[in-house]
Design an enzyme around this catalytic site. Structure first.
Site, short mmCIF file in Angstrom:
data_model
loop_
_atom_site.label_atom_id
_atom_site.label_comp_id
_atom_site.label_asym_id
_atom_site.label_seq_id
_atom_site.Cartn_x
_atom_site.Cartn_y
_atom_site.Cartn_z
N HIS A 171 0.81 -1.21 0.00
CA HIS A 171 0.00 0.00 0.00
C HIS A 171 0.84 1.26 0.00
O HIS A 171 0.53 2.24 -0.66
CB HIS A 171 -0.92 0.01 1.22
CG HIS A 171 -2.31 -0.32 0.86
ND1 HIS A 171 -3.09 0.53 0.12
CD2 HIS A 171 -3.06 -1.40 1.09
CE1 HIS A 171 -4.25 -0.02 -0.07
NE2 HIS A 171 -4.27 -1.21 0.50
N ARG A 221 -12.15 -2.77 -13.71
CA ARG A 221 -12.11 -3.93 -12.80
C ARG A 221 -13.37 -3.89 -11.93
O ARG A 221 -13.42 -3.15 -10.95
CB ARG A 221 -10.87 -3.87 -11.91
CG ARG A 221 -9.54 -4.06 -12.62
CD ARG A 221 -8.41 -3.84 -11.62
NE ARG A 221 -7.15 -4.42 -12.01
CZ ARG A 221 -6.09 -3.70 -12.42
NH1 ARG A 221 -6.19 -2.40 -12.51
NH2 ARG A 221 -4.96 -4.31 -12.72
N ARG A 227 -14.50 -5.66 -17.45
CA ARG A 227 -14.11 -7.03 -17.13
C ARG A 227 -15.09 -7.61 -16.12
O ARG A 227 -15.38 -6.99 -15.10
CB ARG A 227 -12.70 -7.03 -16.52
CG ARG A 227 -12.26 -8.45 -16.19
CD ARG A 227 -10.83 -8.49 -15.75
NE ARG A 227 -10.66 -7.98 -14.40
CZ ARG A 227 -9.48 -7.87 -13.80
NH1 ARG A 227 -8.37 -8.21 -14.46
NH2 ARG A 227 -9.37 -7.42 -12.57
N GLU A 234 -3.98 -14.38 -19.17
CA GLU A 234 -3.15 -14.17 -17.97
C GLU A 234 -2.62 -15.45 -17.36
O GLU A 234 -1.99 -15.43 -16.32
CB GLU A 234 -3.84 -13.30 -16.93
CG GLU A 234 -5.29 -13.57 -16.71
CD GLU A 234 -5.98 -12.49 -15.85
OE1 GLU A 234 -5.30 -11.58 -15.36
OE2 GLU A 234 -7.19 -12.61 -15.66
N ASP A 236 -0.68 -10.98 -13.84
CA ASP A 236 -0.89 -12.39 -13.54
C ASP A 236 -0.09 -13.29 -14.47
O ASP A 236 0.43 -14.31 -14.05
CB ASP A 236 -2.39 -12.74 -13.65
CG ASP A 236 -3.10 -12.37 -12.35
OD1 ASP A 236 -2.57 -12.72 -11.28
OD2 ASP A 236 -4.15 -11.72 -12.42
N ARG A 258 2.79 -12.59 -6.96
CA ARG A 258 2.97 -11.18 -7.29
C ARG A 258 2.96 -10.28 -6.06
O ARG A 258 3.28 -9.10 -6.12
CB ARG A 258 1.91 -10.72 -8.29
CG ARG A 258 0.50 -10.76 -7.77
CD ARG A 258 -0.52 -10.62 -8.89
NE ARG A 258 -1.12 -9.30 -8.95
CZ ARG A 258 -2.12 -8.96 -9.75
NH1 ARG A 258 -2.62 -9.86 -10.60
NH2 ARG A 258 -2.61 -7.76 -9.76
N CYS A 305 -3.42 -4.90 -20.53
CA CYS A 305 -3.92 -4.01 -19.48
C CYS A 305 -3.18 -4.24 -18.16
O CYS A 305 -3.54 -3.68 -17.14
CB CYS A 305 -5.42 -4.17 -19.30
SG CYS A 305 -5.90 -5.85 -18.86
C1 PEP Z 1 -3.28 -8.44 -14.76
O1 PEP Z 1 -3.27 -9.54 -14.20
O2 PEP Z 1 -2.31 -7.98 -15.39
C2 PEP Z 1 -4.50 -7.60 -14.69
C3 PEP Z 1 -4.61 -6.50 -15.39
O3 PEP Z 1 -5.46 -8.01 -13.83
P1 PEP Z 1 -5.39 -7.79 -12.23
O4 PEP Z 1 -4.17 -6.96 -11.94
O5 PEP Z 1 -6.66 -7.10 -11.87
O6 PEP Z 1 -5.31 -9.19 -11.72
MG MG Z 2 -5.14 -10.39 -13.53
#
Ligand code: PEP
Ligand code: MG
Length: 835
Positions: free
Chosen positions: A460, A567, A603, A697, A721, A731, A768
């Site tokens: 954060h 999102r 999405r 992803e 992802d 991640r 994205c």
């Molecule tokens: C990603 O995984 O790159 C993505 C855009 O989705 P999120 O970050 O919401 O998992």
């Molecule tokens: Mg993702």
């Protein structure tokens, strides 16, 4: 790899003659102090060296010892260096071993090998060595260690009966750690072994002899053996040497991530000492350090009558709730709803009945109200943190944060390490960790940067720092603890470095970097509303990742041509309840209105992984990132999927440029089932067709892109992802953050496979994930054939500028080189070479 010269490694200031340490520990402390005083290492280095002595013998022989730190404490080394303590009377190192030259080594790279080599050769010249034990001239000692010319072999070396050639693959050369493993293996082999490099030979049972070869990566070695079973023993020895390679590479990669300058980062003209961390928010800032003490304040335990204690607690909880409401409101206006969410969540924690019950139980046991509250917070936070789940560990931080607020009201005299005593001058906050509320409440008129010991780039603190535009580094480790308030520093959020005590020339250079950077940003902003048209006319579509209608005007202002990723899970996360069809329709309708005729890609819900929604009461999973996430959940929960699709198709009837995409797709079956549901709902509502796409992803989807493309209208690659699943690196894990790099060639190859698969069916491909918002990443993606890039609005001007300055052919070439590269670092190195 470092280019430190022998002169840099051993300055005269790091040589102490005539030392009289009484014990080995005194000697180590004195030698390490020379390294500390000259800024080579953090003060904790000494403890690490002493620790190492417990597990390894650093006495080389012939009166020379080479104490050095544990491998895991590499980050205590700020720059490579050695220090020499001359002890003419000698000091007992181990029983029967007396050290007269104590050579303390601080080295992350292979640069100390050159000196070690001279040292070990020197040890074969007893007369010269004993002169050094008592010389009164530091230069004599320095030049003996720096000068390599006096030693050269005279007679050609001969191999033993059985031979084999082997090229040293260790990136840091043959340093003491792997060499000691060689020694152990050679001693156990039961045969005579020899290692030859050119004309130099060494008996591998002898550490000194091995190190004196000064071997570097790529050196060709002739290994040989004689005696019974010599061949087998030689083969086994080689296997052992090979088996160390992986570990050596991993160590070197870690060190390199911390030392390789990042493209675009400021390079100081002098060599100020630097603490290295993980880049978290770009930019450069000059300021005095303001080190926030860890709050280990003693809480007084003064019991009061129970009814009085309960009232006090209740009042403090109500007042804190009001504070948080005001903070949420202020943050929402300054930074947006998404950033304010954290304080809304913290207000919920204040109402936790388990927490309040526990605090009361402790009071009943006869403790004071503040003490009881603090113990309750502590116990619950420890429990959450101990579960090993990063999401819950984050809640533990929030709990402590909110607990501190209540405690400040219960015990107003306590100084709990707040941000109240900032200096008047611009300052860089240095802290072990910053709570979200500390970060959001930062006085931006005085704080110019952040240096944080803990956390990763997705913490954060990092996200808020980026939103605030504050240069920041995180994950810098214990080296920060040694710093003092008032020291002048330069924080570099691109390279992830905090430079200490910069010279006037460094400061002037930093100021001029900042001025040209500001001018560059202004120029980029001036052109942000123009298309991302490359020099040869090729156009890349640029979208914004935006979740709420209220964020759309800001995104358009930054140059967004539409929304490439909405999102929708945040609608669920923020509300504390599942929004019904009507509520969702209202939001999609407002998005469409805010966007005018611009495209909107929504999405479908991506719940799971790090995005857990408590009120959905989904079963707990051992591995949520590999569990029922995204489309997998939608296919199991028609009650979530269908109202969302109905709301979307109703919105489509408003005549908007709307597309729907599904997250976490792994197979054609999932696509066909989801398409069938879409079609049924569309027909029921008599709505128009809308393009249906999927996120790419997971590697399975990328590899089958050619098959999937037959069934969808477009792809959008989620590089966040895709990177985590390709590299098998969480991640969210700060420890792995430096390696979790979307520019890894394996990820790029999957992106290429996706683009090629899409092309077979004439589909377009967007990206994205975070890679799209990095100008170099955007250039690479364009070269790989991606058609659309969608990113955080703030990133748009720089990405557009980068693309406009390039030709497609040049980016295609860049992509070809990147695909062939060996590592993410090699890909990053192409940045300087490309436009
Ligand atoms: C990603 O995984 O790159 C993505 C855009 O989705 P999120 O970050 O919401 O998992
Ligand atoms: Mg993702």
């Amino acid at each position: 790899m470092s280019v430190t010269t022998p002169q840099d490694l051993l300055t005269d200031a790091r040589i102490r003659l005539g030392a009289r340490p009484e014990t080995k520990e005194d000697a180590i402390r004195e030698a390490c102090q020379l390294l500390i005083a000259s800024g080579c290492v953090a003060p904790e280095f000494t403890a690490s060296v002493l620790e190492r002595e417990k597990v390894a013998n650093t006495f080389l022989g012939h009166g020379v010892s080479i104490p050095h730190s544990l491998g895991k404490d590499r980050d205590l080394i700020l720059r490579d260096g050695i220090a020499v303590l001359q002890v003419p009377q000698g000091v007992d190192w181990n029983p029967g071993q007396t050290a007269r030259l104590v050579v303390a080594i601080a080295a992350k790279s292979d640069s100390h090998i050159a000196i070690l080599r001279r040292l070990t050769r020197l040890m074969q010249d007893d007369m010269r060595l004993s002169a050094l034990f008592s010389t009164l001239n530091p230069s004599e000692l320095a030049s003996a260690l720096r000068d390599d010319t006096a030693y050269s072999a005279t007679s050609p070396a001969v191999d033993l009966a059985q031979t084999l050639d082997w090229v040293l693959p260790y990136p840091a050369g043959l340093h003491a750690r792997p060499a000691s493993v060689w020694v152990e293996a050679a001693r156990k082999s039961g045969v005579r072994l020899q290692v030859r490099h050119g004309n130099d030979t060494a008996d591998p049972r002898n550490l000194v002899a091995l190190l004196s070869l000064g071997l570097r990566q790529g050196d060709l070695l002739h290994l040989s053996a004689d005696g019974e079973h010599a061949r087998d023993a030689l083969d086994r020895f080689r296997q052992l040497l090979d088996s160390l390679t992986l570990q050596e590479r991993a160590d070197a990669q870690r060190a390199a991530v911390q030392t390789v300058p990042t493209a675009g980062a400021w390079v100081p003209p002098g060599q100020p000492v630097a603490v290295t961390g993980i880049p978290a928010s770009p930019g450069l800032a000059i300021g005095v350090l303001h080190v926030l003490a860890k709050s280990h304040a003693e809480i007084p335990d003064l019991p009061v009558p129970l009814d009085q204690g309960a009232d006090q607690l209740n009042n403090a909880l109500i007042a804190t709730d009001q504070q948080l409401a005001a903070l949420a409101d202020d943050t929402a206006r300054r930074l947006g709803e998404a950033e304010a969410r954290i304080f809304k969540a913290q207000r919920e924690l204040l109402k936790d009945s388990d927490l309040i019950t526990l605090a009361c139980q402790i009071m009943v046991e006869g403790h004071g109200v503040g003490w009881s509250w603090n113990s309750a917070i502590d116990r619950m936070a420890c429990k959450l943190a101990a579960l090993g789940n990063p999401v819950l560990a984050g809640r533990a931080t929030d709990l402590r944060d909110v607990g501190r607020r209540v405690l400040m009201l219960l015990e107003p005299t306590l100084q709990l390490g707040s941000l109240q005593d900032l200096p008047d001058a611009p300052c860089i906050l240095v802290s072990d960790d910053l709570s979200p509320s500390d970060t959001a409440a930062i006085d931006m008129t005085r704080v110019v940067g952040l240096a944080i010991a803990q956390g990763g780039p997705t913490s954060h603190t990092a996200i808020l720092a980026r939103t605030l535009g504050l240069p920041a580094m995180v994950g810098a480790g214990p080296a920060l603890q040694a710093l003092r308030s008032g020291t002048q520093g330069v924080i570099d959020g691109i390279g992830g470095k905090l430079y200490l005590d910069p010279s006037e020339a460094d400061l002037a250079s930093a100021r001029s970097w900042m001025t040209s950077e500001a001018a560059r940003r202004d120029a980029q902003k001036a052109e942000r509303s123009q298309a991302a048209r490359l020099l040869d006319g090729h156009v890349v579509a640029i979208g914004a990742n935006v979740n709420l209608p209220s964020q759309v005007p800001m995104a358009i202002d930054e140059g967004a041509e539409g929304v490439g990723l909405m999102r929708t899970e945040f609608l669920f996360l923020e509300r504390g309840e599942t929004p019904d069809e009507a509520a969702q329709f209202a939001i999609y309708r407002d998005m469409i209105k805010a966007l005018g005729n611009r495209p909107l890609i929504v999405r479908a819900l991506d719940i799971g992984g790090d995005k857990q929604v408590a009120h959905l009461h989904l079963p707990q999973e051992a591995n949520p990132f590999l569990g029922v996430r995204g489309a997998r959940l939608l296919l199991r929960r028609a009650d979530l999927l269908e109202p969302q699709l109905r709301a979307l198709y109703r919105a489509a009837k408003l005549g908007a440029d709307l597309s729907i995409m599904f997250p976490m797709i792994t197979s054609v079956d999932e696509v066909l089932t989801l398409r069938a549901v879409c079609e049924r709902i569309r027909a029921e509502l008599d709505a128009p067709q809308v393009p249906l796409g999927i996120m790419i992803e997971v590697p399975a989807a990328a590899l089958q892109a050619d098959v999937l493309a037959a069934h969808v209208d477009f792809f959008s690659i989620g590089t966040n992802d895709l990177t985590q699943y390709t590299l098998a690196m969480d991640r969210q894990n700060p420890e792995l953050a430096p390696q979790t790099d979307s520019l890894h060639p394996a990820v790029l190859r999957l992106i290429r496979a996706t683009v090629e698969g899409a092309a077979r069916h004439g589909r377009w491909v967007g990206v994205c994930g975070g890679m799209a918002g990095d100008p170099f990443g955007a250039a690479l993606l364009t070269g790989l054939g991606v058609n659309e890039l969608s990113m955080t609005p703030r990133d748009i001007p720089a990405v557009k500028a980068r693309l406009r300055a390039s030709a497609l052919t040049e980016l295609q070439q860049l992509a070809t080189h990147a695909l062939a590269a060996e590592s993410a670092q090699a890909v990053r190195a192409l940045n300087g070479e490309a436009a």
